[in-house]
Design an enzyme around this catalytic site. Structure first.
Site, PDB file in Angstrom:
ATOM      1  N   ARG A  86       0.837  -1.211   0.000  1.00  0.00           N
ATOM      2  CA  ARG A  86       0.000   0.000   0.000  1.00  0.00           C
ATOM      3  C   ARG A  86       0.872   1.262   0.000  1.00  0.00           C
ATOM      4  O   ARG A  86       0.608   2.235  -0.716  1.00  0.00           O
ATOM      5  CB  ARG A  86      -0.907  -0.026   1.243  1.00  0.00           C
ATOM      6  CG  ARG A  86      -1.965   1.030   1.298  1.00  0.00           C
ATOM      7  CD  ARG A  86      -3.093   0.820   0.314  1.00  0.00           C
ATOM      8  NE  ARG A  86      -2.881   1.543  -0.929  1.00  0.00           N
ATOM      9  CZ  ARG A  86      -3.087   1.043  -2.123  1.00  0.00           C
ATOM     10  NH1 ARG A  86      -3.521  -0.173  -2.274  1.00  0.00           N
ATOM     11  NH2 ARG A  86      -2.840   1.752  -3.192  1.00  0.00           N
TER      12      ARG A  86
ATOM     13  N   LYS B  59       2.091  25.212  -4.507  1.00  0.00           N
ATOM     14  CA  LYS B  59       0.858  24.587  -3.989  1.00  0.00           C
ATOM     15  C   LYS B  59       1.053  23.072  -3.900  1.00  0.00           C
ATOM     16  O   LYS B  59       0.400  22.297  -4.602  1.00  0.00           O
ATOM     17  CB  LYS B  59      -0.322  24.956  -4.885  1.00  0.00           C
ATOM     18  CG  LYS B  59      -0.612  26.456  -4.878  1.00  0.00           C
ATOM     19  CD  LYS B  59      -1.790  26.853  -5.742  1.00  0.00           C
ATOM     20  CE  LYS B  59      -1.999  28.373  -5.669  1.00  0.00           C
ATOM     21  NZ  LYS B  59      -3.067  28.847  -6.574  1.00  0.00           N
TER      22      LYS B  59
ATOM     23  N   LYS C  99       4.207  39.267  -5.134  1.00  0.00           N
ATOM     24  CA  LYS C  99       2.816  39.089  -5.544  1.00  0.00           C
ATOM     25  C   LYS C  99       2.023  40.362  -5.283  1.00  0.00           C
ATOM     26  O   LYS C  99       2.541  41.332  -4.727  1.00  0.00           O
ATOM     27  CB  LYS C  99       2.212  37.917  -4.775  1.00  0.00           C
ATOM     28  CG  LYS C  99       2.961  36.617  -5.037  1.00  0.00           C
ATOM     29  CD  LYS C  99       2.014  35.459  -5.046  1.00  0.00           C
ATOM     30  CE  LYS C  99       2.785  34.173  -5.326  1.00  0.00           C
ATOM     31  NZ  LYS C  99       2.152  33.032  -4.707  1.00  0.00           N
TER      32      LYS C  99
ATOM     33  N   GLU D 259       4.615  39.760  -9.961  1.00  0.00           N
ATOM     34  CA  GLU D 259       3.297  39.481 -10.538  1.00  0.00           C
ATOM     35  C   GLU D 259       2.625  40.789 -10.944  1.00  0.00           C
ATOM     36  O   GLU D 259       2.641  41.754 -10.176  1.00  0.00           O
ATOM     37  CB  GLU D 259       2.443  38.759  -9.484  1.00  0.00           C
ATOM     38  CG  GLU D 259       0.995  38.549  -9.880  1.00  0.00           C
ATOM     39  CD  GLU D 259       0.160  37.965  -8.747  1.00  0.00           C
ATOM     40  OE1 GLU D 259       0.674  37.092  -8.014  1.00  0.00           O
ATOM     41  OE2 GLU D 259      -0.980  38.420  -8.554  1.00  0.00           O
TER      42      GLU D 259
ATOM     43  N   ASP E 195      -0.807  37.407 -14.345  1.00  0.00           N
ATOM     44  CA  ASP E 195      -1.800  36.602 -13.649  1.00  0.00           C
ATOM     45  C   ASP E 195      -3.189  36.847 -14.207  1.00  0.00           C
ATOM     46  O   ASP E 195      -3.674  37.990 -14.250  1.00  0.00           O
ATOM     47  CB  ASP E 195      -1.773  36.931 -12.150  1.00  0.00           C
ATOM     48  CG  ASP E 195      -2.500  35.882 -11.341  1.00  0.00           C
ATOM     49  OD1 ASP E 195      -2.404  34.689 -11.695  1.00  0.00           O
ATOM     50  OD2 ASP E 195      -3.165  36.251 -10.361  1.00  0.00           O
TER      51      ASP E 195
END
Lengths: 292, 292, 292, 292, 292, 292
Positions: free
Chosen positions: E108, E142, E174, E204, E227
Site C-alpha cells: 500500500r 501549492k 505578488k 506578478e 496573472d
C-alpha cells in the site's frame, strides 16, 4: 477461550531499530565507551555467549542483537533459541562473534532490552500455563513510554494475546466515561455513533446490575470488562451473558488466583502488571577471552 | 558514607517533555482518544485527584502532569506533595482541573510515568532507610531504553545517589575488561592514559587478591567495586583499603541483606533491580463528575 | 603531568552519521545538486584525492568520507593517513573512487567537516608540542552547537585531553557559583552533597587567597582551576597545593605563553579557542577527469 | 555594486529554536546542570548583563537568548543593541532577569552561539568597510554542519550579502564540472537545459581565455566567478565583460587585499573564511549576585 | 521557450528514504501487518509485478520500491521502465521478488507513492504535449506538506520545469507584496536591495499598466508573472516586453486552454493543479502465488 | 446503516502541529521568506480573510491556522465557520490579524493544508448526501504519506466514517492473502488465531461463491468486503448474508453510482479516491492593506 496462540511473527526491524539506536546513543553520550577504548586493543574480535541464568521464555533476541550490529555491522549472531521458546536455567541463547570493543559497548543496551522483554514473556507464560488455555491472557495500556510495541510483542512471545494497542483502535468505555456520559446506555449510544465498522466496543462494568444494563442495550457491546468481580460474580456474569459478548476479567488478578478466574468461563483475563511491574529475566553475556 | 542527600532539584523540562510527548503520540495514534470523543461532551471541564493507594515516595509529578498540559495548555495543577516526599496510603498527590477529554486522554500516560517513577523512588527509599545512612544507595546502567534520565532522577527522589550516567562520564573496568586487557595493572594503566582530569576510575574486583593488586598499583583507583563479596570479605576489603579508595558493593544485594552490607563500612551499594525490575507504585486518578 | 596520550580510538559511527546526513540534507535541499546533474553524465565514476595544502594533523577522515558513502554506498575510500597523524604540506590523505555526481555533491560537506576537525587537531597539536608534555592540553565547553562530540574528538586527535563533556559529568564551580552559594566553603559543601561517587569536583579560584580556602576545606577538591593567574602566581599555587589536587590553568593562554604556563607545574591547561575560534585546515579534493 | 544592504530581517524562530534546544540538550545530558543544582538555591532569581569585551558587530541575540527562555519561560530580556549594530568594547548588549540556575545552565550555550555569530558579523563588517561599498561581500558554502542558516544570517548582520544557500537554488559550475562536462560550452548548455526560469547560472573561470569562452556563449551566464585572478586580470575581466554578466572574485582574498580587489570593479567578493574560520567575538555574561 | 528538458536525474535516496520510512511506520503502527502475519507463512518468498492499468508517465519507482527494501533488504527489483518514460495501459513497470509478508506489508505504501507521483508526471506530460514545446510547464508552491521534493521531482519526470522550490531561493513579488510595499517600484527597489547576486526576481502583474511600470523600472525584473491575463493581453504583454524579461502566465489555465496560452509567446506557464489536485495513476501490484 | 455521524471532535494539536511545523520549515528553507522581508515593513500588522471561492465543506481550519500561529504567536484568529460545516461560494471562513510578514510567509502553507483537507471533506459530503444516509461512506488506506491522520480526519469532517487506520488495528484479508493462505477457510482460521479480542476481522470476496465460503465458516467474519460486485450481486449478497456480517462495497464506485450501491442494502461503501485523488477546494486569503 477465543484467542489461540499462532506462531509468533517477528517484529519488523523498522519498529525496533530506532529504539535500539536511541538506547545506544543514550549510553554512548558524546564520548563513547571510554573504558573499552582504554583497556581493549582496537580491532580485537571476541566471542560471547548470551545465557539465561534462570528458567523463562525468550523475547527480544533480534532487538537485543541489533545493538551489536549497530556498533559492528560485521557482528555474527548464531541463535540457539528463538523468541517464544522456553529457556532452561543456564541455557545458551546465542553466540556472538564481534569486535571486542563493540561487544562491550553494546552489552548493557542489549541485556537491558533482552532481560526486560524476556521478563515479560516469562511472566506471561506463567499466567498462560496457569489458565490451562481456558482464557486468553492480555496485557493492558499500562506500558512504559516508548516501549509499547516491544512490550506488547513480548506478551505475544509469552503466549499472551494483545489488548488494545492504543486509544484509537478500539473503544473501551471505563467507569469515568460512563459517569461523564450519564450512564451505560448513553455511553454505548455515543460509542456506536463514533465507531467505524472495524472498531470494536468494550465497556467496563463494576456490578452485575451494570452488566444487565449493557446486555439490555439493543446493540450490546463486543466485549464486557468485569472489573474487580469475585469469582462467584464472574461465573454469574458468564451465565447471564450467555455468549452474547466476550467477557474480560481484570483487577488484581495474580498467579495464585488466575486459574480460578479462568475457570469461571471468562474469555480474556487482563493483567496490568505484565508490563507495568516487570521483573527482568536474569540473562548474562559471557565473553571468551581470545588466546593470543 | 560519602554521598549525602541534597535537596532534590527538578529535572529540566527540556529533558522530559519530549518523552511525555512521544508517549502521548504513541497512545493517541492517528485517530486520538475515540472513546472520550464518543462519550464525553466537548468543552466539559473536570476535576480529578491523583491519589496514592499505598505508601511510598513520590517521583515524577511534573513529568506526569506534562501529559495533561500537552493535551490542554489550560490545565491547572495543584500539587499537595512534592517529588521526594513520602506518601501515606490514600494520600492526595495533586488536584487537576482540565478539559475532561484531555484528562481522560492523558490519564494513562500520566499514570504510567508517575507510578513507574514513584515505584523506583519508593524502593530506593526503602534501601536508604535500611542502611541507616551508613552507605549511599545507587542504581546502575541497567535502565530501560529511553528512560534513563527519568529513572536516575527517580533514584535521587528516593534518597539514592547516582552511579555513572552513561559510558562516557566515568571509567568502570569490569571483569571482562581486565581479562581482555591482560590483567588489573594493564587495565588501570590504560585507564589512566585515557581518562581526562575530570574522569574518575573505578575497577571491579572479584576477590581480595584482585583488590590487593589494585591497591598495589602506583596510582590506585578512585573507586573499587567489590562484586559478589560476602559480608566478611567486604569487611576485610574495607580494612585492607584503609580509605585509599571508595568501596562499592554490588551483586545480589536485597532489602534483607543491605543493612549487613552497609555495616561492613563500604561507601556505596549499587542495586540493579532499582531500575531493571521496577514495581509500579499504585497511584490512581479519581475524576469528579461535574454536577450539571 | 597526569594525562598521557593513548592511542586514538575512532568515534563510533552512530555518533557522527546523523551529523553528516543532516549536513548533506542541509546542502541538497529539496532539489539536490542541480549543477552536477546538469553537467556530469549519469553513472560516470571518478577518482579523487583528498590532499592537505598545508602542514597539520588529520582529524575526521571517517566522518568526512561518510558524506561520500551516504550519496554512493559503493564509494571506495583508500586512506593514506589516519586521524591523529601528521600531514606534510601537499600530503595525500585518501583516494576516493565514487560516482562522479555523488563525489561533487558530497565534496563541500566532506571538506567542511574535515578541514574544521583537522584545524582543531592541528592547533591542539601545536599547543601540545609547545608544552613538551609537561601538562595536558584541554578544550572547554566553548564548542559549536551540535558539533561537540566531533570537536572533542578532534582535540584528542591532536594529542589533547578532554575537559568535561557536558554539564552533568563533573562539577565545575565557577566564580558565579561561588558568589551565589555564598562562598567557597558553602559551594564545596553543596558539591559534595550532590556529587555521586563517580563525579569529580573542580572549583575555580581567582586568587591565591581563594586557593587557600579550597585547600583548607576538609574534603578539598579533585581539581582547582586557576583562572587568569600570572605564571608567578601559578607557580606559587603549585607550591601551596603540594599535590593535594590537580591544578588547571586557564584564561588567555596562547601558543606564545603556553610553555611558560606548563613550566609552572600545573597539570592541565585549558584553551577555549581550540574549539571556539577554529582555523580550518586547508584541505582540497582533486578530481581526476576520466579519459574516455 | 549591485547588492545594497537592506534592513536586517530577524531569522524566524522556527529556524533557530531547534538548534538552540539541541545545543542545550547536548550540554545538559541526562543529569542536567549538577553544579548549579549543588550550589545555587532553587527559585533564586538573578540579573545578568551580556557585554562585549571588544569592538564588533552583534549577531544572534534572539538566538542566544532563546537558551535562557527554553530553561526559564519567564526569563525577561531587555536588549540594548540589535543584531547588525556596532558594539563598542565593553558595550552592554542586553540585561537578563532569570531563574539563577537557568541562567547558569544556559549561559555557555547562549555565549557559544552569540560569540560565534557575532564573530562572523564583525569580520564581515570589516570586509564591507574595507571595500567602501564598491562590491558586495559574500560568504560561501564553507559553513559548519547544521549551522548554515545561522551563519548566513550573521553575514547579513555584518552587512554582507548571501551567496547560494545550498546546492539546489543556483547553478555554480566549477572547474571540475567544466572538466567532466567536456568544456565551458558543454557545461553551460547543460546548465541552461536544467535550470528552471528562477535559477541563476554562475560559472567559474580560471583564466581570461575561459572568460572569453563564457562571453562567447550565445546565452552567456548570469554571474562569472573569477577564481584566483590577480587584480590586473580582474580589471581586464571587468573591461572585457562590459556589464554582460555580474563578476565575482574569489580565492585567498584577505582584509589587506580586499580594497584593491573591489577597486577593480567586480560586483561581488566571496570570502570562505567568513564562515569556515570564525574568530569568536569575546562576549561575557556578568551575573549580579542578589543581595539578600 | 527557455527551459529545455534535460535527462531526468534520479532523486538522491537521502531525500526520499525518510519519507518512505515514515510512511511505513505510519501504516505499521505498533503491531505491524497482522493480516499477513495471520495468513501468510513466515519465510515464503513471492514474485509480484507492478503494472499500470492506464496510460501515463512513470515517476517514483525508486521511491516506491524503497518500501519493499525497507521491509526486506533482500528484495530484488527488476525495472522494465524508468521514471519519465511513457506507460501504455497494462504496461509492466517492474518485477519484485521479495519476502511475501514484506511484499504485502509494503504494497500500500509503495502504491500510494507511485500512483501519486506518476499521476503528477502523467498530467504534466499532457500539458507539455499540448504546448508543443512552445513554453515550459511549471508547478507552483501549492504542494502537499512534506512531499514537495517528491512532487517537484515528478513534475520534472513529466517533462515539466520547476518553479521556485521554496520561499528562500527566489523573490516572487505578488499583488499583496506590491500593495503592502506601496507600489511596483517600491517593491522592486526592496527586492533588489535584499536579493543576493544569485537570486532572481519575479513580479506578478494583473494589468498591462502594471506591466509597463515594471518595464519602466531602471533594473526591471528577471521574470514577470502575468496573472489571469486573457490570451490577447498575454500576446500584447509579449509584444511590449520585447524580450527584456521572461514572461510567465498563470491563473486557471487548463489542458483545453494551454495551447492557446503557449501560442502567445510566453516563456513559462504555471499550473497549480499539477500538485494540489493530483489524480492518482491507477497502478496495481499483481502477486503470483508460488506453487508449492 | 451502522455508522452514524457524531459531532466532529477536533484533532489533538499534538497530532498536527509537527506536520505544520515541518511544512513551514520545508518552505522557509535556510533563508526564510525573502520576498516579504524585502517588500513589507517589519512590525506591520495586517488583517486577512480566509474565504472559500466555491461551495464545499470546511476541514482543517485549526491545522491551517497553526501556520500563522507558529510564525506569529500573537496571531488572532476569529473563525466564522467550523470544521464539518458547509461553505457557500464566497463564504468568509475566518479573519486573521497577524504580523504582515508572518501572514505572507505562512499563507501558502496554510492554504495548502486547508484546501486539501476541505477538498476531501467536500467530496466526502457529496458521497454522503448521495447515499441519503443508507450506507456509511469510508475512505481507505490509499492516503498520502505522512498525512493519514489529517486525511482521515477530513473524511470525518465530511460526514464519512473511517475504515482501518493502519495495518495493526484490524485484519483485512484481501485476495492475495486468501491465495497465499490457501483459501478462505485457512485465511479466516489464521485470522482468528492471531486477532486479539478487540480486533475485528474483515475479508474480501470477489464472487458470491466466495461469500458463501465465508458465511459457511463456523466463526464467519465481522465484515465482508464485496469487491467490484454489480449492484445485482450486491443485493444478492445482502440477501444471502442476512445480517450475519456487515457488508462493505468497494471498487470503482463514483458519485454517479453510489446511490444505487447504497440502495442494495450494504452497510459501508469505501472510496479510495476520497484520499488518493483529492481536488483541492479553492480557498483564498484576502489581505487588507492597512491605511496608514
Amino acid at each position: 477461550m477465543i484467542v489461540a496462540a499462532s506462531a509468533l511473527a517477528p517484529l519488523p526491524r523498522l519498529l525496533y531499530e530506532p529504539i535500539v539506536r536511541a538506547a545506544l546513543v543514550e549510553d554512548l553520550g558524546l564520548g563513547g565507551d571510554i573504558t573499552s577504548e582504554a583497556t581493549v586493543r582496537a580491532g580485537l574480535r571476541a566471542t560471547a555467549t548470551l545465557r539465561s541464568r534462570v528458567r523463562g521464555v525468550l523475547a527480544g533476541l533480534d532487538v537485543a542483537c541489533e545493538a551489536f550490529r549497530l556498533l559492528d555491522p560485521d557482528a555474527r549472531i548464531d541463535a540457539a533459541v528463538r523468541d517464544g521458546e522456553a529457556l532452561a536455567a543456564g541455557a545458551r541463547i546465542a553466540q556472538i562473534v564481534c569486535d571486542a570493543r563493540a561487544l562491550l559497548g553494546a552489552e548493557r543496551t542489549a541485556l537491558n532490552l533482552l532481560s526486560h522483554l524476556s521478563g515479560i514473556a516469562s511472566t506471561t507464560a506463567r499466567y498462560v500455563a496457569a489458565t490451562g488455555g481456558r482464557a486468553a491472557i492480555c496485557e493492558t495500556r499500562k506500558t512504559l513510554p516508548g516501549l509499547r510495541a516491544l512490550q506488547k510483542y513480548a506478551v505475544r512471545a509469552g503466549g499472551g494475546a494483545n489488548h488494545r494497542l492504543r486509544l484509537d483502535d478500539a473503544i473501551l468505555i471505563k467507569d469515568n466515561h460512563v459517569a461523564l456520559a450519564g450512564g451505560v446506555t448513553a455511553a454505548l449510544d455515543g460509542a456506536f455513533a463514533r465507531a467505524g465498522h472495524l472498531v470494536k466496543i468494550e465497556i467496563e462494568v463494576d456490578t452485575l446490575r451494570q452488566l444487565d444494563e449493557v446486555l439490555a442495550h439493543p446493540r450490546g457491546a463486543d466485549v464486557i470488562l468485569l472489573d474487580n468481580f469475585t469469582t462467584e460474580a464472574l461465573a454469574e456474569a458468564v451465565r447471564r451473558t450467555g455468549g452474547r459478548a466476550l467477557l474480560e476479567a481484570s483487577g488484581g488478578i495474580t498467579l495464585e488466583t488466575v486459574a480460578a478466574v479462568a475457570a469461571t468461563g471468562v474469555d480474556v483475563i487482563s493483567i496490568g502488571a505484565l508490563t507495568h511491574s516487570v521483573v527482568a529475566l536474569d540473562i548474562g553475556l559471557d565473553i571468551a577471552v581470545p588466546a593470543e
